[in-house]
Design an enzyme around this catalytic site. Structure first.
Site, PDB file in Angstrom:
ATOM      1  N   PHE A  12      35.628  54.237  34.377  1.00  0.00           N
ATOM      2  CA  PHE A  12      34.443  54.334  33.697  1.00  0.00           C
ATOM      3  C   PHE A  12      33.487  54.333  34.350  1.00  0.00           C
ATOM      4  CE2 PHE A  12      32.336  52.631  29.823  1.00  0.00           C
ATOM      5  CZ  PHE A  12      31.311  53.645  29.843  1.00  0.00           C
ATOM      6  N   SER A  75      39.073  46.457  38.479  1.00  0.00           N
ATOM      7  CA  SER A  75      39.794  45.089  37.780  1.00  0.00           C
ATOM      8  C   SER A  75      40.405  46.194  36.430  1.00  0.00           C
ATOM      9  CB  SER A  75      38.862  43.967  37.642  1.00  0.00           C
ATOM     10  OG  SER A  75      39.859  43.689  36.538  1.00  0.00           O
ATOM     11  N   LYS A  91      45.654  39.146  40.979  1.00  0.00           N
ATOM     12  CA  LYS A  91      46.304  39.273  41.504  1.00  0.00           C
ATOM     13  C   LYS A  91      44.672  40.412  42.376  1.00  0.00           C
ATOM     14  CE  LYS A  91      50.555  39.547  42.931  1.00  0.00           C
ATOM     15  NZ  LYS A  91      51.450  40.732  43.161  1.00  0.00           N
ATOM     16  N   TYR A 145      42.234  38.023  32.265  1.00  0.00           N
ATOM     17  CA  TYR A 145      41.522  38.771  32.827  1.00  0.00           C
ATOM     18  C   TYR A 145      40.420  36.869  32.811  1.00  0.00           C
ATOM     19  CZ  TYR A 145      38.034  41.498  32.048  1.00  0.00           C
ATOM     20  OH  TYR A 145      36.592  42.414  32.158  1.00  0.00           O
TER      21      TYR A 145
HETATM   22  P1  NAD Z   1      38.506  50.959  34.220  1.00  0.00           P
HETATM   23  O1  NAD Z   1      39.637  50.599  34.018  1.00  0.00           O
HETATM   24  O2  NAD Z   1      37.702  52.095  33.664  1.00  0.00           O
HETATM   25  O3  NAD Z   1      37.274  51.182  36.163  1.00  0.00           O
HETATM   26  C1  NAD Z   1      38.669  49.817  36.991  1.00  0.00           C
HETATM   27  C2  NAD Z   1      38.833  50.581  37.851  1.00  0.00           C
HETATM   28  O4  NAD Z   1      39.715  49.243  38.977  1.00  0.00           O
HETATM   29  C3  NAD Z   1      39.629  51.492  37.346  1.00  0.00           C
HETATM   30  O5  NAD Z   1      40.027  53.120  38.163  1.00  0.00           O
HETATM   31  C4  NAD Z   1      41.584  51.393  38.247  1.00  0.00           C
HETATM   32  O6  NAD Z   1      42.092  52.392  38.982  1.00  0.00           O
HETATM   33  C5  NAD Z   1      40.340  50.335  39.067  1.00  0.00           C
HETATM   34  N1  NAD Z   1      41.491  49.417  40.160  1.00  0.00           N
HETATM   35  C6  NAD Z   1      42.207  48.061  39.599  1.00  0.00           C
HETATM   36  N2  NAD Z   1      43.014  47.922  40.533  1.00  0.00           N
HETATM   37  C7  NAD Z   1      42.416  48.358  41.662  1.00  0.00           C
HETATM   38  C8  NAD Z   1      42.974  47.568  42.751  1.00  0.00           C
HETATM   39  N3  NAD Z   1      44.120  47.052  43.090  1.00  0.00           N
HETATM   40  N4  NAD Z   1      43.163  48.770  43.761  1.00  0.00           N
HETATM   41  C9  NAD Z   1      42.094  49.340  43.269  1.00  0.00           C
HETATM   42  N5  NAD Z   1      41.621  50.154  42.383  1.00  0.00           N
HETATM   43  C10 NAD Z   1      41.769  49.599  40.680  1.00  0.00           C
HETATM   44  O7  NAD Z   1      37.176  49.681  33.290  1.00  0.00           O
HETATM   45  P2  NAD Z   1      35.197  49.322  33.358  1.00  0.00           P
HETATM   46  O8  NAD Z   1      35.534  49.914  31.733  1.00  0.00           O
HETATM   47  O9  NAD Z   1      34.987  50.529  34.524  1.00  0.00           O
HETATM   48  O10 NAD Z   1      35.304  48.462  34.344  1.00  0.00           O
HETATM   49  C11 NAD Z   1      34.712  48.290  35.542  1.00  0.00           C
HETATM   50  C12 NAD Z   1      34.482  46.544  36.198  1.00  0.00           C
HETATM   51  O11 NAD Z   1      33.469  46.770  34.724  1.00  0.00           O
HETATM   52  C13 NAD Z   1      35.701  45.693  35.642  1.00  0.00           C
HETATM   53  O12 NAD Z   1      35.697  44.625  36.837  1.00  0.00           O
HETATM   54  C14 NAD Z   1      35.147  45.290  34.249  1.00  0.00           C
HETATM   55  O13 NAD Z   1      35.618  43.656  34.357  1.00  0.00           O
HETATM   56  C15 NAD Z   1      34.084  44.732  33.986  1.00  0.00           C
HETATM   57  N6  NAD Z   1      33.859  44.939  33.106  1.00  0.00           N
HETATM   58  C16 NAD Z   1      33.561  46.503  32.339  1.00  0.00           C
HETATM   59  C17 NAD Z   1      33.169  46.165  31.317  1.00  0.00           C
HETATM   60  C18 NAD Z   1      32.914  47.265  29.598  1.00  0.00           C
HETATM   61  O14 NAD Z   1      33.068  46.962  28.538  1.00  0.00           O
HETATM   62  N7  NAD Z   1      33.179  48.610  29.960  1.00  0.00           N
HETATM   63  C19 NAD Z   1      32.821  44.755  30.248  1.00  0.00           C
HETATM   64  C20 NAD Z   1      32.945  43.938  31.161  1.00  0.00           C
HETATM   65  C21 NAD Z   1      33.030  44.064  32.597  1.00  0.00           C
END
Ligand code: NAD
Length: 315
Positions: A12, A75, A91, A145
């Site tokens: 996202f 993540s 991991k 997490y």
């Molecule tokens: P998301 O799940 O849409 O995106 C995470 C992406 O990481 C996915 O595309 C997934 O396939 C990829 N991924 C996971 N494990 C992987 C691996 N081992 N190797 C390669 N790719 C991998 O989540 P998001 O909401 O876009 O979040 C993105 C980041 O922002 C994360 O680190 C999350 O912790 C952080 N975050 C997001 C929010 C939020 O409100 N969306 C809030 C706080 C922190």
């Protein structure tokens, strides 16, 4: 032209970041294993300067070309995902962050870690400034997490202090916008999916717990400003407008014009009671603040995602 690596670039937030970086004229290498992301998030990108590599970053990462910026977002991020993938989440935060910091060190690139407001746990002070160390349950269902991100922050500071890597840490607060997944279990996507189908909106507890919701365009602007700054200690990026979950549900019903009612379900374990970023540091150091309010952000989400995608009809 500079080259940016974006881990989690098919997710996202990562996919919006890729869009912005390409628009600003950067080359972008997106590393993603599609565990929680999707090719649909990046299928609109038709740019010769965009490379997608289906790679699990918990495995060794090799990049042949020079790199200027490493945005490390990969993540599992929603409670549904990280509770389904507890070991993977640990991991990614540990091995994955090691690998990406190694790339930044080798390439002499700037590095940005996407950390989270969850490092504050169920906070005892309100709003949360970066100086607060948090109140986290390491062994509860959210611990995989929260602790993965806390470890990733410690690792990032160690690479900065001991290895001289130019690192940055963003503590992201709840963010929403087009491309949220209808079944990711988060409040905004769940309420939108339910309201757009006139189904009951399921509020956890009595709905008095608070959250603050940042529109994705504001968030991405903050990430880039932080990466380009000299701030090495963590910086909160989020929208300080605070809503109870009850108010969020009512706002979603209003914006969608839904006939849904609100129902109440059991509160999940260790669900934080309050969540509101203190963004004084982002204002002072980056000149950043959010510009898009909740109603406007919800309208844009519906307009740009389309109802079909938000209700999961395309999944
Ligand atoms: P998301 O799940 O849409 O995106 C995470 C992406 O990481 C996915 O595309 C997934 O396939 C990829 N991924 C996971 N494990 C992987 C691996 N081992 N190797 C390669 N790719 C991998 O989540 P998001 O909401 O876009 O979040 C993105 C980041 O922002 C994360 O680190 C999350 O912790 C952080 N975050 C997001 C929010 C939020 O409100 N969306 C809030 C706080 C922190």
């Amino acid at each position: 032209m500079s080259t940016c690596v974006v881990t989690g670039g098919a997710g996202f937030l990562g996919s919006h970041l890729c869009d912005h970086l390409l628009k600003a004229g950067h080359r972008v290498i997106c590393l993603d294993n599609l565990e929680t992301g999707s090719l649909r998030n990046i299928s609109h990108i038709r740019d010769a300067d965009f490379v997608f590599d289906n790679h699990d970053i918990t495995e060794f990462v090799r990049i042949e070309e020079p790199v200027d910026f490493v945005y490390h977002l990969a993540s599992p991020a929603s409670p549904i995902d990280y509770q389904r993938l507890p070991l993977h989440t640990l991991k990614v935060g540990s091995y994955g962050t090691h690998h990406m910091l190694g790339v930044a060190k080798q390439k002499r690139a700037r590095f940005l870690l996407a950390s989270t407001s969850e490092v504050y746990g169920d906070p005892q002070i309100h709003p949360q400034p970066e100086s607060y160390w948090g109140h986290v349950n390491p062994i509860g269902p959210r611990g995989v997490y929260d602790e993965a991100k806390r470890y990733a922050e410690a690792l990032t500071m160690a690479y900065h202090r001991q290895q001289g890597v130019d690192t940055h840490i963003v503590r992201i607060f709840n963010t929403y916008g087009p491309r949220v997944r209808p079944h990711d279990g988060r409040a905004v996507s769940t309420f939108l999916r339910q309201a757009l189908q006139d189904k009951p909106l399921t509020v956890f507890g009595d709905g008095s717990q608070t959250r603050s919701f940042c529109y994705v365009e504001d968030l991405v602007r903050g990430l880039i400003a932080l990466m380009e700054s000299d701030a090495h200690l963590p910086v909160n990026i989020g929208n300080p407008d605070e809503y109870t979950l009850q108010e969020l549900a009512e706002t979603v019903i209003k914006v969608t014009g839904s006939r849904s009612e609100i129902v109440y379900e059991a509160l999940p374990v260790d669900d934080p009671q309050v969540r509101q970023p203190d963004i004084s540091k982002a204002r002072e150091m980056l000149g950043w603040e959010p510009t898009i309010g909740l109603e406007e952000g919800l309208r844009r989400t519906i307009e740009q995602s389309g109802v079909e995608r938000l209700v999961g009809a395309l999944d």
